[in-house]
Design a protein around this motif. Structure first.
Motif, short mmCIF file in Angstrom:
data_model
loop_
_atom_site.label_atom_id
_atom_site.label_comp_id
_atom_site.label_asym_id
_atom_site.label_seq_id
_atom_site.Cartn_x
_atom_site.Cartn_y
_atom_site.Cartn_z
N LEU A 179 2.17 -13.49 22.69
CA LEU A 179 2.28 -14.68 21.85
C LEU A 179 2.96 -14.39 20.51
CD1 LEU A 179 -1.14 -16.49 22.42
CD2 LEU A 179 1.09 -17.00 23.43
N HIS A 180 2.65 -13.25 19.93
CA HIS A 180 3.16 -12.94 18.59
C HIS A 180 4.67 -12.73 18.58
CE1 HIS A 180 4.00 -9.94 15.29
NE2 HIS A 180 3.46 -10.93 14.62
N ILE A 181 5.21 -12.08 19.58
CA ILE A 181 6.64 -11.76 19.59
C ILE A 181 7.51 -13.03 19.62
CG2 ILE A 181 8.49 -10.66 20.91
CD1 ILE A 181 6.42 -8.53 21.72
N PRO A 182 7.33 -13.94 20.59
CA PRO A 182 8.20 -15.13 20.59
C PRO A 182 7.95 -16.06 19.41
CG PRO A 182 6.53 -15.29 22.32
CD PRO A 182 6.45 -13.91 21.78
N LEU A 183 6.69 -16.19 18.97
CA LEU A 183 6.40 -17.07 17.83
C LEU A 183 7.06 -16.55 16.56
CD1 LEU A 183 2.63 -18.02 18.34
CD2 LEU A 183 4.63 -19.52 18.53
N THR A 184 6.97 -15.25 16.33
CA THR A 184 7.58 -14.67 15.12
C THR A 184 9.09 -14.77 15.18
OG1 THR A 184 5.72 -13.13 14.95
CG2 THR A 184 7.68 -12.62 13.67
N TYR B 49 5.24 -10.58 3.38
CA TYR B 49 5.39 -9.29 4.05
C TYR B 49 5.05 -8.12 3.13
CZ TYR B 49 7.44 -5.64 6.95
OH TYR B 49 7.63 -4.52 7.71
N ILE B 50 5.23 -8.30 1.82
CA ILE B 50 4.96 -7.23 0.88
C ILE B 50 3.63 -7.43 0.15
CG2 ILE B 50 7.38 -6.67 0.54
CD1 ILE B 50 7.31 -8.26 -2.05
N THR B 51 2.90 -8.47 0.52
CA THR B 51 1.60 -8.73 -0.10
C THR B 51 0.54 -7.84 0.55
OG1 THR B 51 2.24 -11.02 -0.50
CG2 THR B 51 -0.10 -10.52 -0.62
N SER B 52 -0.46 -7.46 -0.22
CA SER B 52 -1.54 -6.61 0.29
C SER B 52 -2.19 -7.26 1.51
CB SER B 52 -2.59 -6.41 -0.81
OG SER B 52 -3.78 -5.86 -0.27
N ILE B 53 -2.36 -6.46 2.56
CA ILE B 53 -2.94 -6.98 3.79
C ILE B 53 -4.39 -7.40 3.57
CG2 ILE B 53 -3.74 -4.74 4.65
CD1 ILE B 53 -2.13 -7.52 6.74
N VAL B 54 -5.09 -6.73 2.66
CA VAL B 54 -6.48 -7.10 2.36
C VAL B 54 -6.52 -8.47 1.71
CG1 VAL B 54 -8.54 -6.47 1.07
CG2 VAL B 54 -7.16 -4.68 2.16
N VAL C 225 -5.62 -14.72 14.37
CA VAL C 225 -4.93 -13.49 13.95
C VAL C 225 -3.44 -13.59 14.23
CG1 VAL C 225 -4.72 -11.03 14.39
CG2 VAL C 225 -6.98 -12.06 14.21
N ILE C 226 -3.07 -14.18 15.37
CA ILE C 226 -1.65 -14.33 15.71
C ILE C 226 -0.95 -15.23 14.70
CG2 ILE C 226 -0.07 -15.29 17.43
CD1 ILE C 226 -2.09 -14.37 19.57
N ILE C 227 -1.61 -16.32 14.29
CA ILE C 227 -1.03 -17.22 13.29
C ILE C 227 -0.77 -16.47 11.99
CG2 ILE C 227 -1.53 -19.21 11.82
CD1 ILE C 227 -3.03 -20.42 14.22
N VAL C 228 -1.75 -15.70 11.55
CA VAL C 228 -1.59 -14.96 10.29
C VAL C 228 -0.52 -13.89 10.43
CG1 VAL C 228 -2.77 -13.54 8.58
CG2 VAL C 228 -3.98 -15.44 9.65
N GLY C 229 -0.52 -13.18 11.56
CA GLY C 229 0.49 -12.15 11.77
C GLY C 229 1.90 -12.72 11.78
N TRP D 285 2.88 -15.56 10.32
CA TRP D 285 3.17 -16.00 8.95
C TRP D 285 3.55 -14.83 8.05
CZ3 TRP D 285 0.35 -14.67 4.52
CH2 TRP D 285 0.69 -15.36 3.35
N ARG D 286 2.88 -13.71 8.24
CA ARG D 286 3.13 -12.55 7.38
C ARG D 286 4.48 -11.89 7.68
NH1 ARG D 286 1.86 -6.85 8.00
NH2 ARG D 286 1.86 -5.85 5.95
N GLU D 287 4.87 -11.81 8.94
CA GLU D 287 6.03 -11.01 9.31
C GLU D 287 7.32 -11.80 9.46
OE1 GLU D 287 5.20 -8.61 12.71
OE2 GLU D 287 3.29 -7.89 11.91
N MET D 288 7.23 -13.12 9.53
CA MET D 288 8.46 -13.88 9.81
C MET D 288 9.47 -13.75 8.68
SD MET D 288 7.12 -17.79 9.30
CE MET D 288 6.50 -18.37 7.71
N GLY D 289 9.04 -13.53 7.44
CA GLY D 289 9.98 -13.39 6.34
C GLY D 289 10.84 -12.15 6.46
N TYR D 290 10.25 -11.05 6.93
CA TYR D 290 11.02 -9.81 7.10
C TYR D 290 12.10 -9.99 8.17
CZ TYR D 290 12.10 -5.09 8.66
OH TYR D 290 12.76 -3.95 9.06
N TYR D 291 11.71 -10.53 9.32
CA TYR D 291 12.67 -10.70 10.39
C TYR D 291 13.66 -11.82 10.08
CZ TYR D 291 9.72 -7.47 12.90
OH TYR D 291 9.02 -6.35 13.25
N MET D 292 13.26 -12.75 9.21
CA MET D 292 14.21 -13.75 8.73
C MET D 292 15.40 -13.08 8.04
SD MET D 292 13.80 -16.29 5.49
CE MET D 292 13.96 -14.81 4.47
N LEU D 293 15.13 -12.06 7.22
CA LEU D 293 16.22 -11.36 6.53
C LEU D 293 17.16 -10.69 7.53
CD1 LEU D 293 14.41 -9.71 3.48
CD2 LEU D 293 15.74 -11.82 3.55
#
Length: 302
Positions: free
Chosen positions: A89-94, A123-128, A171-175, A177-185
């Protein structure tokens, strides 16, 4: 003339030696770091996978016992299933979210640099910090997500991270949201390599926006898409930090993944031999999936 050539040879030799030493001085620190922190641990991992070692004593060779134990370990299969669930789920959504953002922000808009920064910032924000904020957003009783769902008529909104059925989707939603900006670049970089003349020619031929996207954008992004898929696949199979700080593998084992299972067996239960065997299996899965992706990509190139 011969004397001049004789004098120039030692100078050239000294110059070559000096350049060689300078080159190795740049390479050696990185190589030493790679050898000590990556190569040696990886070699040790493959040895420890065939031993029984609890870090306090000598490693005892047990052959394939760890892998036979893994075959009957229900927790291992649960972790593997959850890892596949997350990845599928995470790969195609991201990818879809990242490509959509890249297409949207690849235009000449006022403040486009600001919006690109905002998209990349998670993507650069603290994961905690991300886990704490999203756990509050997903709170079943007081979270704004469920408050919004109730406002639009959903009588029984999901329990999200407190529910065995909804914890992994959360978790997939958060993952994503967190990573799409990096792959957007990455997609943005790929989009900017596509010649504008191709779009102009397609417009002249009467191609619609969808046809231009399908026949110009998608082929032009093929190499970028392949790289993104490979990186996303490896990252999804190795997901660890987000789940550890957000759900700790719960409720029950609903979000337990292989990386966390390795951590649990090794650093919590002190079963480093068994944890190493699970790590070898995870490595084999990542290697196999990546090799298949390269094979498919090479066939398309051929």
């Amino acid at each position: 003339m011969a004397a001049t050539l004789t004098r120039s040879r030692p100078r050239r030799s000294r110059l070559v030696w000096r350049n060689t030493v300078a080159g190795w001085s740049f390479i050696l620190p990185n190589f030493v770091g790679f050898a000590l922190l990556t190569l040696v641990p990886v070699v040790a991992l493959f040895y420890l996978a065939f031993t029984d070692w609890n870090v306090f004593g000598a490693a005892e060779w047990t052959g394939s016992a760890n892998f036979r134990r893994m075959w009957g370990d229900s927790s291992f299969w649960t972790a593997l299933q959850n890892t596949l669930y997350y990845s599928v789920l995470h790969i195609p959504l991201t990818m879809a979210a990242a490509l959509g953002l890249a297409l949207l922000l690849n235009r000449r808009l006022r403040g486009v640099g600001f919006f690109r920064t905002v998209a990349f910032f998670p993507y650069i924000t603290s994961i905690v910090a991300i886990a704490v904020v999203w756990n509050q957003l997903f709170s079943p009783e007081y979270g704004p997500v469920n408050a919004f769902l109730r406002a639009i008529g959903v009588d029984s909104p999901p329990g999200w991270t407190t529910s065995a059925d909804w914890s992994m989707p959360a978790v997939i939603i958060v993952g994503t949201w967190r990573e799409m900006g990096y792959y957007m670049l990455l997609f943005l970089a790929g989009l900017q390599t596509i010649p504008a003349q191709l779009y102009e020619a397609a417009k002249i031929d009467g191609a619609t926006a969808w046809q231009r996207f399908r026949h110009v954008t998608i082929p032009g992004l093929r190499h970028t898409t392949f790289f993104v898929v490979v990186m996303l696949t490896i990252g999804s199979f190795k997901v660890f930090d987000l789940i550890l700080v957000m759900t700790e593998g719960g409720p029950g084992q609903s979000t337990l993944v292989l990386s966390q299972y390795i951590y649990q067996k090794g650093f919590v239960e002190n079963q480093f031999g068994y944890a190493s065997a699970v790590s070898v299996v995870l490595f084999a899965i990542c290697f196999g999936v990546t090799a298949i992706q390269f094979w498919i990509n090479n066939r398309r190139d051929g």
